[in-house]
Design an enzyme around this catalytic site. Structure first.
Site, PDB file in Angstrom:
ATOM      1  N   ASP A 245     -10.592   3.834  -1.052  1.00  0.00           N
ATOM      2  CA  ASP A 245     -11.219   2.813  -0.200  1.00  0.00           C
ATOM      3  C   ASP A 245     -12.737   2.775  -0.350  1.00  0.00           C
ATOM      4  O   ASP A 245     -13.394   3.806  -0.370  1.00  0.00           O
ATOM      5  CB  ASP A 245     -10.899   3.097   1.270  1.00  0.00           C
ATOM      6  CG  ASP A 245      -9.441   2.857   1.580  1.00  0.00           C
ATOM      7  OD1 ASP A 245      -8.656   2.693   0.626  1.00  0.00           O
ATOM      8  OD2 ASP A 245      -9.102   2.836   2.765  1.00  0.00           O
TER       9      ASP A 245
ATOM     10  N   ASP B  43       0.826  -1.210   0.000  1.00  0.00           N
ATOM     11  CA  ASP B  43       0.000   0.000   0.000  1.00  0.00           C
ATOM     12  C   ASP B  43       0.863   1.265   0.000  1.00  0.00           C
ATOM     13  O   ASP B  43       1.641   1.495   0.931  1.00  0.00           O
ATOM     14  CB  ASP B  43      -0.882  -0.063   1.271  1.00  0.00           C
ATOM     15  CG  ASP B  43      -1.942   1.003   1.284  1.00  0.00           C
ATOM     16  OD1 ASP B  43      -1.913   1.882   0.414  1.00  0.00           O
ATOM     17  OD2 ASP B  43      -2.798   0.944   2.186  1.00  0.00           O
TER      18      ASP B  43
HETATM   19  C1  GLA Z   1      -5.451   2.053   2.968  1.00  0.00           C
HETATM   20  C2  GLA Z   1      -5.981   0.923   2.106  1.00  0.00           C
HETATM   21  C3  GLA Z   1      -6.993   0.123   2.915  1.00  0.00           C
HETATM   22  C4  GLA Z   1      -6.321  -0.422   4.166  1.00  0.00           C
HETATM   23  C5  GLA Z   1      -5.707   0.718   4.975  1.00  0.00           C
HETATM   24  C6  GLA Z   1      -4.849   0.199   6.124  1.00  0.00           C
HETATM   25  O1  GLA Z   1      -6.430   2.968   3.285  1.00  0.00           O
HETATM   26  O2  GLA Z   1      -6.539   1.404   0.924  1.00  0.00           O
HETATM   27  O3  GLA Z   1      -7.518  -0.931   2.134  1.00  0.00           O
HETATM   28  O4  GLA Z   1      -5.357  -1.363   3.795  1.00  0.00           O
HETATM   29  O5  GLA Z   1      -4.885   1.535   4.167  1.00  0.00           O
HETATM   30  O6  GLA Z   1      -4.264   1.228   6.847  1.00  0.00           O
END
Ligand code: GLA
Length: 733
Positions: free
Chosen positions: A545, A479
């Protein structure tokens, strides 16, 4: 809404009159560092800078990562603020959101705290997206005199500080002291009303017919409650009607409401005899461990056997788990067989030993949408056990993916990444999962910090890949988040600059003697779908998200996936994020997904059509019948897992109706007819098929109901709902 009110109020703040019932503060004194003296009202902060409360400190030229800073707000609070207050026993102090955790003092007294600093018990926990709404005792306010609100902030990773100001001080509104929750219960819903002040009002239930839109009041009763007692009641379902439960408060005139749409199961129960529901193909690299669980539904116990197993692979005949290694490349044609007291079933299957993995989209579970940063090994084990016991594993769900918040604060003396106290034995967890034919996933960032503020992989790529291999990791979600810190100051903003951190990790991941699904998570930047395959990624997130609302589902699922179909295929998939069904909450506070049952049918239909990663985001230990049926319809899942791997494209977008279709390996076409309108819409099936050029139809199968249906019928598609069909076209003579 609140924002608009803020803006309006801030205009009149300068001329705050004796009658004003709220006030806003736009800026504060600010200093980096940390000292217990800074909470004292008498501390002299005149030499401190002044910062605006609506932008992070980074946006105001201050860099202060993984560290503390204080804000001090000096404000005269007029007693007129409480004039006519419905709840005069509390005053609302709303600070907006703060990146990442805070302790807030009013005149030296602690009045609120959100998140945890690294020194707190349990270690650091960032809560950058939680709005701070603290309720203050009026006795702690120095009325008509200067008050000092001192806020100690810890920032894990950049950016940091207040970012959703101004600060609001005013009368308490109903939503700040009371909560109404509506939870799905068998054949109805449980309503719970709780408050931190006394309540006096009325609870009303209205029922709306989903087809005609007519509404009538079903029940209405007075409620009086004290904070300790609260109120709970069961409201039975009224047919398929949507129920709106409203609390009307007598003192404030405000309302709280929640809705309940009865869940309805469309799919017939699976037979007691064995039935194979898993993928027809599984890819593994030569010499990598084969980890595969045979996915047969039906009464247990079951005995399994496999014909045609290559040398090096063995089967556990009781668990139905394949393990071992194959050194020689090739397509191994197997026959999978299961027998129970009611009968037996067989399925053709190909074990493809070669350079490609993830030949069908990954199916499994991820901890984020349910537990957020409160995830622990125990919670992971609980969902993994439930995956097996509930029968989800009999439908091909096999990845158990741990998202953010497993990382310790420090690496060990040799620089190795370590787990925090919540994960006492990651290797043991991996071994247990593998022995049950399940696979383990993990999460990290190419930056020094993850999105949740935990330790990232930056400059330890090789070492982390090796550690994960030792633990038995089979899936990495990588990520971007903390990588902004490297990316932002660098003038190079070419696509290559976006590719760089992912290319680096690719090398070390692929060097490991096991297959690690490589999942990029950088929210679709620089059109990741055009280059994801070039870093040998197995999937890439295409958006930000997801959350459990129709707006999010519509934006991510319908708007942002249009046109991405050319980029998906066996081995590499577009990932529109995890599933928001069942009990979710991104924290210890789980709730039912706020998507209506029809929206959830739409969600799973669309994700199947899109050949998306199917990662369940709810607590599997609490899975209900509706959610299980939604996730375990073998005909629906077969579309997602089809070996052609063609992602659906949008063929029709007209009057709020959309049609998406994809070709399947058996020569049929899977089609979703979606109603995105806020009202039900009758659809003439033949007419709809005509719109996408399908005239000579041999059969139409309704995939949710698992029945063949006439092509000349008219169906009502509910608001935000779907008809998911599989069409066989007449063969030309
Ligand atoms: C980001 C990702 C989420 C999750 C969070 C964890 O927002 O897009 O899917 O993994 O980080 O902190």
């Amino acid at each position: 809404m609140r924002r608009i009110v803020f803006c309006f109020v801030s205009l009149i703040w300068l001329t705050l009159s004796a009658n004003a019932q709220s006030l806003v503060v736009n800026d504060a004194k600010f200093s980096v560092g940390d000292s217990p003296e800074w909470k004292a009202p008498g501390f002299d902060d005149s030499a401190w800078k002044t910062l605006s409360l609506d932008k992070t400190w980074d946006d105001q030229g201050i860099s202060n990562d993984d560290s503390y800073a204080w804000y001090r707000i000096h404000v005269t609070i007029p007693s007129s603020i409480l004039t006519g207050a419905a709840f005069p026993d509390k005053v609302l102090l709303a600070l907006g959101s703060i990146d990442d955790c805070d302790e807030t003092f009013l005149n030296g007294k602690l009045v609120g705290k959100t998140g945890r600093t690294p020194e707190d018990k349990g270690g650091y926990e960032g809560k950058w997206d939680t709005p701070r709404k603290y309720l203050v005792d009026p006795k702690d306010i120095l009325w008509d005199k200067e008050n000092v609100i001192a806020v100690r902030v810890y920032n894990g990773g950049n950016p940091g500080g207040f970012f959703e100001g101004p600060v609001y001080i005013g009368q308490v509104t109903l939503d700040a002291i009371a909560a109404l929750t509506v939870t799905r219960a068998n054949n109805g819903c449980d309503v719970s009303l709780s408050a931190t002040s006394k309540l006096d009002g009325k609870l009303e239930v209205d029922a709306t017919d989903p087809i005609t839109g007519e509404t009538s009041t079903v029940s209405s009763k007075a409620v009086k409650l004290t904070p300790k007692k609260g109120h709970t009641s069961f409201v039975p379902a009224v047919g398929q009607n949507t129920l709106t439960i409203t609390y009307r408060d007598n003192r404030s005139g405000e309302t709280l409401s929640g809705t309940f749409c009865p869940a309805y199961i469309l799919t017939p129960k699976a037979p007691a005899t064995p039935r194979y529901n898993g993928p027809k193909v599984f890819g593994v690299r030569p010499g990598s461990p084969v980890i595969f669980r045979l996915a047969f539904s039906g009464d247990k116990p079951m005995r399994y056997s496999v014909q045609g197993l290559p040398e090096g692979v063995t089967l556990d005949p009781e668990k139905g788990v394949l393990s071992g290694k194959v050194l020689k490349e090739g397509d191994y044609k197997l026959t999978l067989k299961a027998t129970n007291s009611k009968g037996a079933a067989e399925a053709d299957f190909t074990l493809k030993v070669g350079s490609k993995i993830a030949l069908t989209p990954p199916m499994g579970w991820n901890s984020w949408n349910c537990w957020g940063t409160s995830v622990s090994q125990e919670k992971v084990m609980s969902s993994a056990t439930a995956l097996i016991n509930s029968g989800l594993a009999d439908y091909g769900y096999s990845y158990i993916n741990i998202d953010d918040a497993w990382e310790a604060e420090e690496r060990d003396s040799e620089g190795r990444i370590q787990t925090n106290d919540k994960f006492p034995d990651m290797k043991g967890l991996g071994e247990w999962l593998h022995s049950n034919g399940l696979k383990m996933g993990i999460y990290s960032s190419p930056g020094d910090r993850t999105c949740g503020g935990y330790l990232g992989t930056l400059d330890h790529e090789k070492q982390d890949a090796e550690t994960w291999n030792e633990w038995g990791v089979d899936y990495l979600k990588y990520d971007w988040c903390g990588y902004w810190k490297i990316f932002e100051p660098d003038p190079d903003k070419s696509v290559a600059a976006y590719v760089r951190p992912y290319l680096k990790m690719q090398k070390f991941l692929r060097e490991q003697p096991r297959d690690i699904f490589y999942s990029l998570c950088q929210y679709g930047m620089a059109d990741v779908w055009t280059w994801g395959h070039a870093v040998d990624a197995n999937s890439w997130r295409t958006t930000g998200d997801i959350t459990d609302t129709w707006e999010s589902l519509y934006d991510i699922g319908f708007k942002r996936q249009t046109g991405l179909y050319p980029y998906a295929g066996p081995g590499h998939w577009n990932d529109p994020d995890m599933l928001v069904v069942g009990k979710v909450g991104w924290s210890d506070n789980l709730r039912d997904s706020r998507l209506t049952p029809d929206e959830q049918y739409t969600h799973i239909t669309l994700w199947s059509l899109l050949a998306s990663n199917m990662l369940i985001g709810c607590d599997l230990a609490q899975i209900d019948d509706f959610t299980f049926n939604l996730l375990c319809n073998n005909e629906v899942n077969a579309v997602n897992q089809d070996i052609l791997g063609e992602q659906a494209h949008r063929d029709v977008d007209e009057d709020g109706m959309q049609m998406w279709s994809r070709r399947l390996s058996d020569g049929t076409i899977a089609i979703g007819i979606f109603n995105l309108n806020d009202a039900p819409v009758p659809t003439f099936l033949k007419g709809a098929l005509g719109k996408i050029g399908i005239e000579d139809v041999a059969t139409v199968r309704d995939l949710w109901r698992q029945e063949d249906i006439p092509t000349d019928a008219t169906y009502i598609i509910p608001s935000h709902g779907v008809r998911f069909i599989k069409v066989k076209v007449q063969e030309e003579l």
